[in-house]
Design a protein around this motif. Structure first.
Motif, PDB file in Angstrom:
ATOM      1  N   UNK A   1       0.778  -1.141   0.050  1.00  0.00           N
ATOM      2  CA  UNK A   1       0.138  -0.186   0.047  1.00  0.00           C
ATOM      3  C   UNK A   1       1.007   1.280   0.096  1.00  0.00           C
ATOM      4  N   UNK A   2       1.918   1.291   0.968  1.00  0.00           N
ATOM      5  CA  UNK A   2       2.740   2.561   0.931  1.00  0.00           C
ATOM      6  C   UNK A   2       3.567   2.536  -0.543  1.00  0.00           C
ATOM      7  N   UNK A   3       4.022   1.467  -1.139  1.00  0.00           N
ATOM      8  CA  UNK A   3       4.551   1.695  -2.525  1.00  0.00           C
ATOM      9  C   UNK A   3       3.819   2.169  -3.122  1.00  0.00           C
ATOM     10  N   UNK A   4       2.638   1.748  -3.353  1.00  0.00           N
ATOM     11  CA  UNK A   4       1.724   2.126  -4.457  1.00  0.00           C
ATOM     12  C   UNK A   4       1.426   3.702  -4.252  1.00  0.00           C
ATOM     13  N   UNK A   5       1.301   4.114  -3.260  1.00  0.00           N
ATOM     14  CA  UNK A   5       1.180   5.469  -2.773  1.00  0.00           C
ATOM     15  C   UNK A   5       1.952   6.225  -2.978  1.00  0.00           C
ATOM     16  N   UNK A   6       3.392   5.943  -2.790  1.00  0.00           N
ATOM     17  CA  UNK A   6       4.494   6.826  -3.153  1.00  0.00           C
ATOM     18  C   UNK A   6       4.933   6.413  -4.476  1.00  0.00           C
ATOM     19  N   UNK A   7       4.416   5.796  -5.337  1.00  0.00           N
ATOM     20  CA  UNK A   7       4.828   5.411  -6.558  1.00  0.00           C
ATOM     21  C   UNK A   7       4.707   6.656  -7.715  1.00  0.00           C
ATOM     22  N   UNK A   8       5.561   7.149  -8.548  1.00  0.00           N
ATOM     23  CA  UNK A   8       6.817   6.441  -8.691  1.00  0.00           C
ATOM     24  C   UNK A   8       7.933   7.133  -8.003  1.00  0.00           C
ATOM     25  N   UNK A   9       7.715   7.683  -6.948  1.00  0.00           N
ATOM     26  CA  UNK A   9       9.087   8.336  -6.312  1.00  0.00           C
ATOM     27  C   UNK A   9       9.879   7.264  -5.998  1.00  0.00           C
ATOM     28  N   UNK A  10      11.246   7.706  -5.912  1.00  0.00           N
ATOM     29  CA  UNK A  10      12.676   6.990  -5.601  1.00  0.00           C
ATOM     30  C   UNK A  10      12.607   6.656  -4.551  1.00  0.00           C
ATOM     31  N   UNK A  11      11.755   7.359  -3.320  1.00  0.00           N
ATOM     32  CA  UNK A  11      11.782   7.185  -1.867  1.00  0.00           C
ATOM     33  C   UNK A  11      10.719   6.028  -1.757  1.00  0.00           C
ATOM     34  N   UNK A  12       9.953   5.474  -2.571  1.00  0.00           N
ATOM     35  CA  UNK A  12       9.337   4.185  -2.394  1.00  0.00           C
ATOM     36  C   UNK A  12      10.475   2.729  -2.562  1.00  0.00           C
ATOM     37  N   UNK A  13      11.408   2.904  -2.943  1.00  0.00           N
ATOM     38  CA  UNK A  13      12.321   1.889  -3.263  1.00  0.00           C
ATOM     39  C   UNK A  13      12.783   0.993  -1.932  1.00  0.00           C
ATOM     40  N   UNK A  14      13.028   1.652  -0.931  1.00  0.00           N
ATOM     41  CA  UNK A  14      13.236   0.876   0.315  1.00  0.00           C
ATOM     42  C   UNK A  14      11.850  -0.069   0.505  1.00  0.00           C
TER      43      UNK A  14
END
Length: 355
Positions: free
Chosen positions: A63-76
């Motif tokens: 969920x967090x990854x989808x919300x932050x996509x496509x920001x590089x901050x989502x990689x971790x």
């Protein structure tokens, strides 16, 4: 010694049967019947608890990854999701495949199917493959799950830290099975009555991947593949790191798990992801003991086992020189010392050389 043939349909497979290494009787450390009865007791509690934590974290990271996509901050966040998808699912596949994680069979079956899909291991094929692995552990020509062959293919092992070899092999095998065919090796250990199920599972998976890839094209985004498929690549490193240590560098063609299997003490996070499979000698001796009882089993029989490696780092520091030497002398292996309280090794080497 003649070059080893790890194929399940080659001369070493025939030799293993001829010399009595196939489906043979293995050494077991002594344990009383009453103690074993306690260790074999089934309950849903530990596995339900761990599954809630694991899948809760998996959905949260997604969920967090989808919300932050496509920001590089989502990689971790995606890397954490990947470790659950591409590594923790390996141990869930393993324990639920044994039917020991939960007391309730349905729970084992559901988690096993989910984990099999994530790891790209056909749930029918690998149930029979793993049965053979336990029956003929590290017997050349019989065990379909030998990771570190001799001489060791170090570059292949390195690539698998990124899922590159095993994942692509899994997808290729999925498409082969979906076409209605099984490989020659698969036919050696999957009963004929089970083979149509292999095809059915592969076709369901192919359909899921088709929808996922179609969604990626429709959205002009790789995001659907970040949820299904790609995590098997970027999340594989932890299960490979742990899995290599199970048997690599140790004896082949023996009937004593103390000679061909390794126990390693690990940190709490790795033990959670690996579901206590770091107690691997104990697991192979008594595979029906649930994961949460393996530390207790270890304490009961450790007097009869080689000393466990105190850490992952220590285990690799011990293993690496062995693998390097096997590049030149493939008959070499590490024979670990037993404590004075242990019974002697059962050395059914059948031609294997002592390291």
């Amino acid at each position: 010694m003649a070059k080893r043939d790890y194929s399940l349909v080659g001369p070493d497979a025939e030799r293993a049967v001829e010399v009595g290494l196939a489906s043979a009787k293995w050494y077991h450390s002594d344990i009383t019947r009453s103690e074993m009865k306690k260790l074999l007791k089934r309950t849903d509690g530990p596995a339900v608890r761990d599954s809630i934590v694991l899948f809760g974290a998996m959905f949260a990271f997604a969920g967090i990854g989808i919300a932050m996509w496509p920001s590089l901050w989502s990689m971790p966040v995606w890397l954490a999701y990947g470790v659950i998808y591409g590594s923790a699912m390996d141990s869930r596949w393993h324990e639920c495949g044994h039917g020991t994680a939960f007391r309730t069979p349905l729970f084992n079956d559901v988690i096993y199917e989910i984990a099999s899909f994530c790891m790209i291991r056909n749930s029918v094929t690998w149930r029979w493959s793993h049965f053979r692995h336990h029956t003929d552990t590290i017997i050349v020509g019989r065990d379909p799950e030998i990771v570190a062959m001799r001489p060791p293919r170090l570059f292949r092992i390195f690539l698998n830290f990124f899922g590159i070899v095993d994942a692509w092999k899994g997808w290729s095998r999925m498409l082969l099975n979906a076409s209605g065919r099984l490989s020659e090796e698969e036919r050696t250990f999957i009963p004929e009555a089970e083979q149509p199920k292999v095809v059915r599972v592969a076709r369901i998976w192919t359909g899921i991947y088709a929808v996922t890839i179609g969604s990626a094209f429709a959205l002009s985004s790789v995001l659907p593949l970040m949820l299904i498929g790609l995590p098997r690549l970027f999340g594989a490193w932890h299960h490979v790191m742990c899995g290599v240590l199970q048997h690599a560098g140790l004896a082949e063609n023996v009937l004593d798990h103390r000679l061909n299997t390794r126990t390693v003490y690990m940190n709490p996070v790795s033990r959670f992801l690996y579901w206590n499979m770091n107690y691997h000698v104990e697991h192979h001796m008594y595979p029906m003991v649930p994961f949460w009882q393996l530390p207790s089993l270890h304490e009961r029989i450790r007097h009869d086992l080689p000393a466990a490696n105190p850490s992952i780092y220590h285990a690799y520091r011990e293993l690496w020189p062995v693998l390097k030497r096997q590049l030149r002398y493939e008959d070499f292996f590490l024979k670990r010392s037993l404590p004075p309280s242990a019974k002697p090794y059962r050395e059914d080497f059948h031609g294997a050389a002592l390291g």
